[in-house]
Design an enzyme around this catalytic site. Structure first.
Site, mmCIF file in Angstrom:
data_model
loop_
_atom_site.group_PDB
_atom_site.id
_atom_site.type_symbol
_atom_site.label_atom_id
_atom_site.label_comp_id
_atom_site.label_asym_id
_atom_site.label_seq_id
_atom_site.Cartn_x
_atom_site.Cartn_y
_atom_site.Cartn_z
ATOM 1 N N HIS A 121 74.281 31.594 33.767
ATOM 2 C CA HIS A 121 73.910 31.982 35.133
ATOM 3 C C HIS A 121 75.100 31.926 36.077
ATOM 4 O O HIS A 121 74.951 31.832 37.279
ATOM 5 C CB HIS A 121 72.768 31.084 35.655
ATOM 6 C CG HIS A 121 71.504 31.277 34.868
ATOM 7 N ND1 HIS A 121 70.463 30.384 34.893
ATOM 8 C CD2 HIS A 121 71.122 32.250 34.007
ATOM 9 C CE1 HIS A 121 69.491 30.805 34.098
ATOM 10 N NE2 HIS A 121 69.870 31.933 33.542
ATOM 11 N N CYS A 129 82.893 38.366 48.924
ATOM 12 C CA CYS A 129 82.300 39.070 50.070
ATOM 13 C C CYS A 129 81.763 40.405 49.557
ATOM 14 O O CYS A 129 82.518 41.202 48.973
ATOM 15 C CB CYS A 129 83.359 39.334 51.152
ATOM 16 S SG CYS A 129 82.708 40.393 52.473
ATOM 17 N N CYS A 132 83.628 43.441 51.837
ATOM 18 C CA CYS A 132 85.028 43.893 51.669
ATOM 19 C C CYS A 132 85.631 43.396 50.358
ATOM 20 O O CYS A 132 86.807 43.590 50.085
ATOM 21 C CB CYS A 132 85.870 43.396 52.857
ATOM 22 S SG CYS A 132 86.185 41.627 52.793
ATOM 23 N N CYS A 152 82.859 35.803 56.108
ATOM 24 C CA CYS A 152 84.104 36.300 55.512
ATOM 25 C C CYS A 152 85.222 36.280 56.552
ATOM 26 O O CYS A 152 85.038 36.796 57.679
ATOM 27 C CB CYS A 152 83.881 37.737 55.023
ATOM 28 S SG CYS A 152 85.386 38.475 54.364
ATOM 29 N N CYS A 155 86.432 40.137 57.071
ATOM 30 C CA CYS A 155 85.644 41.175 57.774
ATOM 31 C C CYS A 155 84.487 40.597 58.573
ATOM 32 O O CYS A 155 83.711 41.343 59.183
ATOM 33 C CB CYS A 155 85.126 42.217 56.768
ATOM 34 S SG CYS A 155 83.775 41.587 55.731
ATOM 35 N N GLY A 193 67.352 18.886 28.934
ATOM 36 C CA GLY A 193 67.009 19.029 30.350
ATOM 37 C C GLY A 193 66.686 20.429 30.800
ATOM 38 O O GLY A 193 67.201 20.896 31.820
ATOM 39 N N SER A 194 65.808 21.119 30.040
ATOM 40 C CA SER A 194 65.372 22.439 30.495
ATOM 41 C C SER A 194 63.873 22.598 30.264
ATOM 42 O O SER A 194 63.330 22.160 29.262
ATOM 43 C CB SER A 194 66.111 23.551 29.739
ATOM 44 O OG SER A 194 65.650 24.827 30.205
ATOM 45 N N ASN A 219 64.078 16.065 26.817
ATOM 46 C CA ASN A 219 63.635 16.509 28.127
ATOM 47 C C ASN A 219 62.696 15.481 28.744
ATOM 48 O O ASN A 219 61.890 14.877 28.006
ATOM 49 C CB ASN A 219 62.918 17.873 28.004
ATOM 50 C CG ASN A 219 62.900 18.609 29.343
ATOM 51 O OD1 ASN A 219 63.953 18.874 29.915
ATOM 52 N ND2 ASN A 219 61.702 18.870 29.854
HETATM 53 N N1 APR Z 1 66.801 13.859 31.690
HETATM 54 C C1 APR Z 1 66.260 14.849 30.932
HETATM 55 N N2 APR Z 1 65.465 15.837 31.428
HETATM 56 C C2 APR Z 1 65.215 15.790 32.752
HETATM 57 C C3 APR Z 1 65.735 14.793 33.613
HETATM 58 C C4 APR Z 1 66.556 13.797 33.031
HETATM 59 N N3 APR Z 1 67.092 12.810 33.766
HETATM 60 N N4 APR Z 1 65.282 15.034 34.879
HETATM 61 C C5 APR Z 1 64.516 16.149 34.802
HETATM 62 N N5 APR Z 1 64.471 16.604 33.531
HETATM 63 C C6 APR Z 1 63.774 17.782 32.995
HETATM 64 C C7 APR Z 1 62.472 18.119 33.691
HETATM 65 O O1 APR Z 1 61.400 17.496 33.017
HETATM 66 C C8 APR Z 1 62.410 19.646 33.580
HETATM 67 O O2 APR Z 1 61.555 20.057 32.523
HETATM 68 O O3 APR Z 1 64.624 18.872 33.190
HETATM 69 C C9 APR Z 1 63.850 20.068 33.249
HETATM 70 C C10 APR Z 1 64.465 20.950 34.315
HETATM 71 O O4 APR Z 1 63.742 22.158 34.309
HETATM 72 P P1 APR Z 1 64.055 23.229 35.455
HETATM 73 O O5 APR Z 1 64.179 22.539 36.766
HETATM 74 O O6 APR Z 1 63.083 24.338 35.287
HETATM 75 O O7 APR Z 1 65.535 23.725 35.111
HETATM 76 P P2 APR Z 1 65.990 24.860 34.118
HETATM 77 O O8 APR Z 1 65.192 24.841 32.861
HETATM 78 O O9 APR Z 1 67.461 24.741 33.995
HETATM 79 O O10 APR Z 1 65.645 26.204 34.941
HETATM 80 C C11 APR Z 1 66.139 27.407 34.407
HETATM 81 O O11 APR Z 1 65.459 28.497 36.447
HETATM 82 O O12 APR Z 1 65.333 28.459 38.722
HETATM 83 C C12 APR Z 1 66.022 28.997 37.656
HETATM 84 O O13 APR Z 1 68.226 29.768 37.621
HETATM 85 C C13 APR Z 1 67.468 28.594 37.686
HETATM 86 O O14 APR Z 1 68.926 28.049 35.851
HETATM 87 C C14 APR Z 1 67.651 27.786 36.428
HETATM 88 C C15 APR Z 1 66.527 28.305 35.541
HETATM 89 ZN ZN ZN Z 2 84.561 40.545 53.893
#
Ligand code: APR
Ligand code: ZN
Length: 251
Positions: A121, A129, A132, A152, A155, A193-194, A219
């Site tokens: 991402h 900008c 420009c 900017c 500009c 952590g996603s 997670n």
């Molecule tokens: N350790 C492990 N996991 C954790 C912790 C921690 N300390 N704290 C929070 N989490 C977990 C949460 O349970 C959650 O499921 O991290 C996860 C974060 O999920 P999101 O906030 O949805 O983040 P992400 O998966 O990166 O989102 C993907 O969504 O909004 C868009 O562009 C943005 O890149 C982002 C994309």
């Molecule tokens: Zn500019």
């Protein structure tokens, strides 16, 4: 807690015998650095409308809303890497992790010493900008946004956009295809952590699975994709990854 310890042993075994581990991270890996996640406890999307502050349409309508949001995202925390980032960098030094694929724009993996980081991402490193096309380093903008909405200098435009992927924009195709290659050739794919809800990034674990990799997720909360994984650990990434690295160091 005991069940997590057994799972940590399983992760250590998988990583020790791995020839090519890939780590895939989301906002959760940076929460212990003080950066709020988007979803789950304290999630930014509970307080901001992503359509308004993180979509290209919203940005073109009102860039100021994004910059208010950006303050919360990065400047207030002056974020530094946490134990999780350092543990992942250590796994690369140990020759286990060959690439980090991240959805994060905070550049904390690089700050922690990871050398191969695929930023799906983009990142806040540069700000352009849109009128420009003058390019700025994030540091030049960061010092401004404490007290004003940046403009900017060439500009006067308010359309200063960081090189991050907004909703409604395509991911950088070269980075995405490199990430898909990594997902195809790895033998262990570890998510940290996603919430795995935003595509195409969230498709990568499926590609790894199709190519017989072992899948691990660390997670805090359960995700809708947990059943895809061979090992599922719910908890804070920093402590868990630190334990894993410690155990790997002691044969
Ligand atoms: N350790 C492990 N996991 C954790 C912790 C921690 N300390 N704290 C929070 N989490 C977990 C949460 O349970 C959650 O499921 O991290 C996860 C974060 O999920 P999101 O906030 O949805 O983040 P992400 O998966 O990166 O989102 C993907 O969504 O909004 C868009 O562009 C943005 O890149 C982002 C994309
Ligand atoms: Zn500019």
């Amino acid at each position: 807690m005991d069940s997590n310890n057994n799972k940590i042993e399983k992760v250590v075994e998988l990583l020790r015998s791995s020839k090519h581990t890939v780590v895939f991270t989301g906002a959760g890996v940076s929460v212990e650095s003080g950066i709020p996640p988007f979803r789950g406890a304290g999630g930014l999307w509970e307080r901001y409308d992503p359509e308004e502050v993180a979509s290209i349409y919203g940005f073109k309508r009102n860039p100021k809303a994004f910059w208010e949001f950006a303050k919360e995202l990065l400047v207030k925390t002056k974020a530094e890497p946490n134990k999780a980032h350092y543990a992942i960098a250590e796994l690369e030094k140990m020759g286990i992790v060959k690439a980090v694929i991240t959805q994060n724009i905070d550049m904390l993996h690089q700050k922690a010493g990871s050398s191969r980081v695929l930023e799906l991402h983009g990142s806040m490193e540069y700000v352009d900008c849109l009128d420009c096309h003058t390019a700025y380093k994030w540091e030049e903008i960061e010092k401004k946004i404490e007290k004003e909405i940046p403009r900017c200098e060439s500009c006067g435009s308010y359309y200063l956009k960081p090189r991050v992927v907004f909703f409604g924009e395509a991911l950088p195709s070269d980075v995405l295809s490199e990430a898909m290659d990594e997902a195809r050739k790895c033998d262990v794919f570890m998510v940290v952590g996603s919430s795995l809800v935003v595509y195409p990034a969230a498709h990568l674990p499926f590609i790894a699975k199709e190519n017989e990799a072992k899948l691990i997720i660390i997670n805090y909360d359960p995700t809708d994709r947990d059943e895809l994984f061979d090992v599922v650990i719910h908890g804070k990434a920093g402590d868990i990854l630190l334990k894993i690295v410690e155990k790997l160091k002691h044969v």
